[in-house]
Design a protein around this motif. Structure first.
Motif, PDB file in Angstrom:
ATOM      1  N   GLU A 278      -2.523   5.850   1.881  1.00  0.00           N
ATOM      2  CA  GLU A 278      -3.202   4.593   2.170  1.00  0.00           C
ATOM      3  C   GLU A 278      -2.476   3.911   3.318  1.00  0.00           C
ATOM      4  O   GLU A 278      -1.320   4.233   3.607  1.00  0.00           O
ATOM      5  CB  GLU A 278      -3.227   3.671   0.936  1.00  0.00           C
ATOM      6  CG  GLU A 278      -4.074   4.223  -0.195  1.00  0.00           C
ATOM      7  CD  GLU A 278      -4.233   3.280  -1.373  1.00  0.00           C
ATOM      8  OE1 GLU A 278      -3.861   2.078  -1.266  1.00  0.00           O
ATOM      9  OE2 GLU A 278      -4.735   3.730  -2.414  1.00  0.00           O
ATOM     10  N   ILE A 279      -3.159   2.991   3.961  1.00  0.00           N
ATOM     11  CA  ILE A 279      -2.544   2.227   5.046  1.00  0.00           C
ATOM     12  C   ILE A 279      -1.796   1.055   4.418  1.00  0.00           C
ATOM     13  O   ILE A 279      -2.397   0.205   3.765  1.00  0.00           O
ATOM     14  CB  ILE A 279      -3.600   1.755   6.062  1.00  0.00           C
ATOM     15  CG1 ILE A 279      -4.312   2.968   6.678  1.00  0.00           C
ATOM     16  CG2 ILE A 279      -2.950   0.885   7.144  1.00  0.00           C
ATOM     17  CD1 ILE A 279      -5.492   2.631   7.558  1.00  0.00           C
ATOM     18  N   VAL A 280      -0.465   1.058   4.613  1.00  0.00           N
ATOM     19  CA  VAL A 280       0.410   0.039   4.035  1.00  0.00           C
ATOM     20  C   VAL A 280       1.066  -0.714   5.197  1.00  0.00           C
ATOM     21  O   VAL A 280       1.844  -0.138   5.951  1.00  0.00           O
ATOM     22  CB  VAL A 280       1.500   0.683   3.146  1.00  0.00           C
ATOM     23  CG1 VAL A 280       2.382  -0.383   2.522  1.00  0.00           C
ATOM     24  CG2 VAL A 280       0.870   1.586   2.085  1.00  0.00           C
TER      25      VAL A 280
ATOM     26  N   ILE B  92     -11.378   0.232   3.443  1.00  0.00           N
ATOM     27  CA  ILE B  92     -10.290   1.160   3.137  1.00  0.00           C
ATOM     28  C   ILE B  92      -9.616   0.669   1.856  1.00  0.00           C
ATOM     29  O   ILE B  92      -9.856  -0.469   1.424  1.00  0.00           O
ATOM     30  CB  ILE B  92      -9.242   1.224   4.279  1.00  0.00           C
ATOM     31  CG1 ILE B  92      -8.700  -0.178   4.606  1.00  0.00           C
ATOM     32  CG2 ILE B  92      -9.828   1.900   5.521  1.00  0.00           C
ATOM     33  CD1 ILE B  92      -7.543  -0.203   5.594  1.00  0.00           C
ATOM     34  N   TYR B  93      -8.776   1.505   1.275  1.00  0.00           N
ATOM     35  CA  TYR B  93      -7.973   1.039   0.144  1.00  0.00           C
ATOM     36  C   TYR B  93      -6.897   0.097   0.670  1.00  0.00           C
ATOM     37  O   TYR B  93      -6.467   0.198   1.812  1.00  0.00           O
ATOM     38  CB  TYR B  93      -7.371   2.220  -0.614  1.00  0.00           C
ATOM     39  CG  TYR B  93      -8.424   2.999  -1.365  1.00  0.00           C
ATOM     40  CD1 TYR B  93      -9.007   2.471  -2.510  1.00  0.00           C
ATOM     41  CD2 TYR B  93      -8.855   4.226  -0.905  1.00  0.00           C
ATOM     42  CE1 TYR B  93      -9.994   3.158  -3.194  1.00  0.00           C
ATOM     43  CE2 TYR B  93      -9.846   4.932  -1.587  1.00  0.00           C
ATOM     44  CZ  TYR B  93     -10.412   4.390  -2.727  1.00  0.00           C
ATOM     45  OH  TYR B  93     -11.396   5.076  -3.393  1.00  0.00           O
ATOM     46  N   ASP B  94      -6.455  -0.822  -0.177  1.00  0.00           N
ATOM     47  CA  ASP B  94      -5.602  -1.934   0.274  1.00  0.00           C
ATOM     48  C   ASP B  94      -4.125  -1.600   0.473  1.00  0.00           C
ATOM     49  O   ASP B  94      -3.350  -2.455   0.879  1.00  0.00           O
ATOM     50  CB  ASP B  94      -5.746  -3.127  -0.666  1.00  0.00           C
ATOM     51  CG  ASP B  94      -5.090  -2.924  -2.020  1.00  0.00           C
ATOM     52  OD1 ASP B  94      -4.631  -1.798  -2.328  1.00  0.00           O
ATOM     53  OD2 ASP B  94      -5.044  -3.902  -2.800  1.00  0.00           O
ATOM     54  N   GLY B  95      -3.713  -0.369   0.195  1.00  0.00           N
ATOM     55  CA  GLY B  95      -2.323   0.009   0.390  1.00  0.00           C
ATOM     56  C   GLY B  95      -1.462  -0.142  -0.849  1.00  0.00           C
ATOM     57  O   GLY B  95      -0.269   0.144  -0.819  1.00  0.00           O
ATOM     58  N   SER B  96      -2.064  -0.562  -1.962  1.00  0.00           N
ATOM     59  CA  SER B  96      -1.311  -0.734  -3.208  1.00  0.00           C
ATOM     60  C   SER B  96      -1.467   0.467  -4.144  1.00  0.00           C
ATOM     61  O   SER B  96      -0.844   0.506  -5.195  1.00  0.00           O
ATOM     62  CB  SER B  96      -1.779  -2.003  -3.930  1.00  0.00           C
ATOM     63  OG  SER B  96      -3.116  -1.843  -4.401  1.00  0.00           O
ATOM     64  N   PHE B  97      -2.314   1.418  -3.764  1.00  0.00           N
ATOM     65  CA  PHE B  97      -2.608   2.606  -4.574  1.00  0.00           C
ATOM     66  C   PHE B  97      -3.146   2.234  -5.950  1.00  0.00           C
ATOM     67  O   PHE B  97      -2.914   2.925  -6.927  1.00  0.00           O
ATOM     68  CB  PHE B  97      -1.372   3.526  -4.670  1.00  0.00           C
ATOM     69  CG  PHE B  97      -1.001   4.121  -3.337  1.00  0.00           C
ATOM     70  CD1 PHE B  97      -1.518   5.335  -2.935  1.00  0.00           C
ATOM     71  CD2 PHE B  97      -0.161   3.432  -2.474  1.00  0.00           C
ATOM     72  CE1 PHE B  97      -1.195   5.865  -1.693  1.00  0.00           C
ATOM     73  CE2 PHE B  97       0.176   3.953  -1.238  1.00  0.00           C
ATOM     74  CZ  PHE B  97      -0.349   5.178  -0.845  1.00  0.00           C
TER      75      PHE B  97
ATOM     76  N   GLY C  94      -0.069  -1.488   8.027  1.00  0.00           N
ATOM     77  CA  GLY C  94      -0.371  -0.865   9.315  1.00  0.00           C
ATOM     78  C   GLY C  94       0.116   0.561   9.486  1.00  0.00           C
ATOM     79  O   GLY C  94      -0.125   1.173  10.527  1.00  0.00           O
ATOM     80  N   ILE C  95       0.795   1.114   8.483  1.00  0.00           N
ATOM     81  CA  ILE C  95       1.330   2.475   8.572  1.00  0.00           C
ATOM     82  C   ILE C  95       0.760   3.308   7.427  1.00  0.00           C
ATOM     83  O   ILE C  95       0.734   2.854   6.276  1.00  0.00           O
ATOM     84  CB  ILE C  95       2.878   2.457   8.486  1.00  0.00           C
ATOM     85  CG1 ILE C  95       3.392   1.563   9.580  1.00  0.00           C
ATOM     86  CG2 ILE C  95       3.442   3.859   8.479  1.00  0.00           C
ATOM     87  CD1 ILE C  95       4.638   1.915  10.237  1.00  0.00           C
ATOM     88  N   VAL C  96       0.312   4.536   7.744  1.00  0.00           N
ATOM     89  CA  VAL C  96      -0.227   5.405   6.696  1.00  0.00           C
ATOM     90  C   VAL C  96       0.943   6.019   5.935  1.00  0.00           C
ATOM     91  O   VAL C  96       1.832   6.633   6.528  1.00  0.00           O
ATOM     92  CB  VAL C  96      -1.134   6.512   7.280  1.00  0.00           C
ATOM     93  CG1 VAL C  96      -1.797   7.286   6.138  1.00  0.00           C
ATOM     94  CG2 VAL C  96      -2.205   5.938   8.199  1.00  0.00           C
ATOM     95  N   ARG C  97       0.904   5.808   4.616  1.00  0.00           N
ATOM     96  CA  ARG C  97       2.008   6.265   3.762  1.00  0.00           C
ATOM     97  C   ARG C  97       1.475   6.909   2.486  1.00  0.00           C
ATOM     98  O   ARG C  97       0.387   6.588   2.028  1.00  0.00           O
ATOM     99  CB  ARG C  97       2.893   5.085   3.358  1.00  0.00           C
ATOM    100  CG  ARG C  97       3.566   4.389   4.510  1.00  0.00           C
ATOM    101  CD  ARG C  97       4.593   3.374   4.004  1.00  0.00           C
ATOM    102  NE  ARG C  97       5.249   2.691   5.089  1.00  0.00           N
ATOM    103  CZ  ARG C  97       6.269   3.167   5.792  1.00  0.00           C
ATOM    104  NH1 ARG C  97       6.749   4.348   5.517  1.00  0.00           N
ATOM    105  NH2 ARG C  97       6.809   2.471   6.768  1.00  0.00           N
ATOM    106  N   HIS C  98       2.331   7.775   1.906  1.00  0.00           N
ATOM    107  CA  HIS C  98       2.103   8.255   0.546  1.00  0.00           C
ATOM    108  C   HIS C  98       2.557   7.154  -0.405  1.00  0.00           C
ATOM    109  O   HIS C  98       3.273   6.228  -0.009  1.00  0.00           O
ATOM    110  CB  HIS C  98       2.927   9.521   0.263  1.00  0.00           C
ATOM    111  CG  HIS C  98       2.489  10.725   1.023  1.00  0.00           C
ATOM    112  ND1 HIS C  98       1.183  11.094   1.199  1.00  0.00           N
ATOM    113  CD2 HIS C  98       3.226  11.684   1.643  1.00  0.00           C
ATOM    114  CE1 HIS C  98       1.122  12.213   1.892  1.00  0.00           C
ATOM    115  NE2 HIS C  98       2.345  12.595   2.195  1.00  0.00           N
ATOM    116  N   LYS C  99       2.202   7.312  -1.667  1.00  0.00           N
ATOM    117  CA  LYS C  99       2.565   6.317  -2.677  1.00  0.00           C
ATOM    118  C   LYS C  99       4.082   6.126  -2.767  1.00  0.00           C
ATOM    119  O   LYS C  99       4.561   5.021  -3.014  1.00  0.00           O
ATOM    120  CB  LYS C  99       2.003   6.737  -4.039  1.00  0.00           C
ATOM    121  CG  LYS C  99       2.096   5.671  -5.096  1.00  0.00           C
ATOM    122  CD  LYS C  99       1.368   6.096  -6.356  1.00  0.00           C
ATOM    123  CE  LYS C  99       1.326   4.942  -7.344  1.00  0.00           C
ATOM    124  NZ  LYS C  99       0.506   5.284  -8.512  1.00  0.00           N
TER     125      LYS C  99
END
Length: 138
Positions: free
Chosen positions: A54-56, A105-110, A58-63
Motif C-alpha cells: 500500500e502507499i504509506v 487506493i487503500y489508505d496505507g494502514s493495511f 507517499g511511498i509504496v511499502r509492504h505491511k
C-alpha cells in the motif's frame, strides 16, 4: 481503438496473491478492440505471489514497512513506455491498486480502508495526458 488493460482483469494470475481480477464486463467491452495487457508490478520485477503493498506517506511499502517504491516506479515507467510505443488511446485499470488505482487506493494502514487517490501507474498516466478508466467505471 487500441487500449491497454491491467493484465489481472484479463484473467492473468499476476495479482499479489497469485490470483486475478477477471472481469466479464471487460471481456464484452474489449471484444472489438486491440488490447495490450500490462502489469506494472511484474514489469517492475516483483514476483508472483508477493506481499501486499500500500502507499504509506507517499511511498509504496509492504505491511512490515519494507519499501517496494523503486520497483513500483520502475514498473510504472516501463508500462508507460509500452502504452506510448503501442499508441494506446485509453487504459483500463484495477481499482484500489497501489499501481493501478485510478480513483481510489487503500489508505496505507493495511486495514482495508479505501480513500480517494491514485496508484503510481495511474498517476503517471495522468501526468502524461493519457486517459485511464477504473474498471468499476466501465
Amino acid at each position: 481503438m487500441k487500449i491497454a488493460v491491467s493484465a489481472c482483469l484479463l484473467g492473468e494470475n499476476c495479482k499479489y496473491n497469485g490470483g486475478n481480477n477477471y472481469s466479464e464486463k471487460l471481456k464484452d467491452y474489449i471484444k472489438d478492440k486491440d488490447v495490450v495487457a500490462i502489469c506494472p508490478e511484474v514489469l517492475g520485477g516483483l514476483p508472483i505471489p508477493r506481499e501486499p503493498s500500500e502507499i504509506v506517506n507517499g511511498i509504496v511499502r509492504h505491511k512490515d514497512g519494507t519499501s517496494v517504491d523503486k520497483e513500483f516506479k520502475k514498473g510504472a515507467k516501463a508500462a508507460l513506455e509500452i502504452v506510448k510505443e503501442q499508441k494506446v488511446q485509453i487504459v483500463i485499470l484495477q481499482s484500489r491498486s497501489p499501481s493501478c488505482g485510478v480513483n481510489t487506493i487503500y489508505d496505507g494502514s493495511f486495514s482495508g480502508r479505501i480513500i480517494s487517490g491514485q496508484g503510481i501507474f495511474a498517476d503517471l498516466l495522468k501526468r502524461n495526458g493519457i486517459k485511464a478508466i477504473d474498471i468499476e467505471d466501465l
